[in-house]
Design an enzyme around this catalytic site. Sequence first.
Site: not given
Length: 316
Positions: A125, A200, A268
């Site tokens: 990701t 995502k 993150k």
Amino acid sequence: MFSSLYPHVCFWPAVMQAFLFICEKGGPRMKKIGFIGLGVMGRSMAQNLRNAGYPLFVYNRTKEKAEPLLKAGAEWCSTPAETAAKSDIVITMVGYPHDVEEVYFGENGLLGAAKEGTILIDMTTSTPTLAKKIDEAAKAKQVKALDAPVSGGDIGAQKGNLTIMVGGDESVFEEVKPVFSVLGENIVLQGGPGSGQHTKMCNQIAIASNMIGVTESVVYAKKAGLDPEKVLKSISAGAAGSWSMSNLVPRMLAGDYSPGFFIKHFIKDMKIALDEAEKMGLNLPGLALSKKLYEELAAKGEENSGTQALIKYWSK
């Protein structure tokens, strides 16, 4: 008479001849796959590929994590460049965008060593911007690239039923579908380069607020004197049901905070999503609140716990 009673037997000589020919020629060659990043999810994904019979070449910063795969027949590579040189397809599943940058563009990176026609698939990701940068650099070297982040956590990686969100050229996507099918079940090409990463972000945004909701539900049940396991049995089958409720709440109730997905990595992801939202002029208060709560937990030493450790926020 025998053949008239059992006409299908007449076909066996031809079938056996074809089978022996295929065996003699070795059959269609399976793609050689390089896999970089053997963390909580990566090691299971790589193992599934090896179990499916793919020749596997692996690299990880810590070689010890590769030992089970090496015992299963995978070959160790000392750098990403060596991995690329030996592989037809290279999958990366690392931690952060700066790790992706180093693996692809570093001194011993993939793009400097990949042969013409090699397919590079980043399943980390990461950022849509970096995915586009990789695609442009790959095309300049006659190399193919896809961004294909996943969802499903450690459980999905183990079972090979991950959701895979893909960005890139349709022809490349079709070429690697057999590989994706080993790793996941819900596999969708979302659009051009960067589209997988944008999708995502949609996934993480939905999870972020949902994690607050399912955790507050457990806290409320306990405070009301209810049996949280009975509550879970009732509400998880109704409109309140979600993947997080079914898979992570039982871990909360068992006091199991081992990472299917690290808090530090979730933070993150939320930062990436908020940065992208800002570029588009979007205000996402639910995502911002979730990030704030998780950052408070991380500051107290929970960054390596699983995301279900959010329930500890209420026991502070």
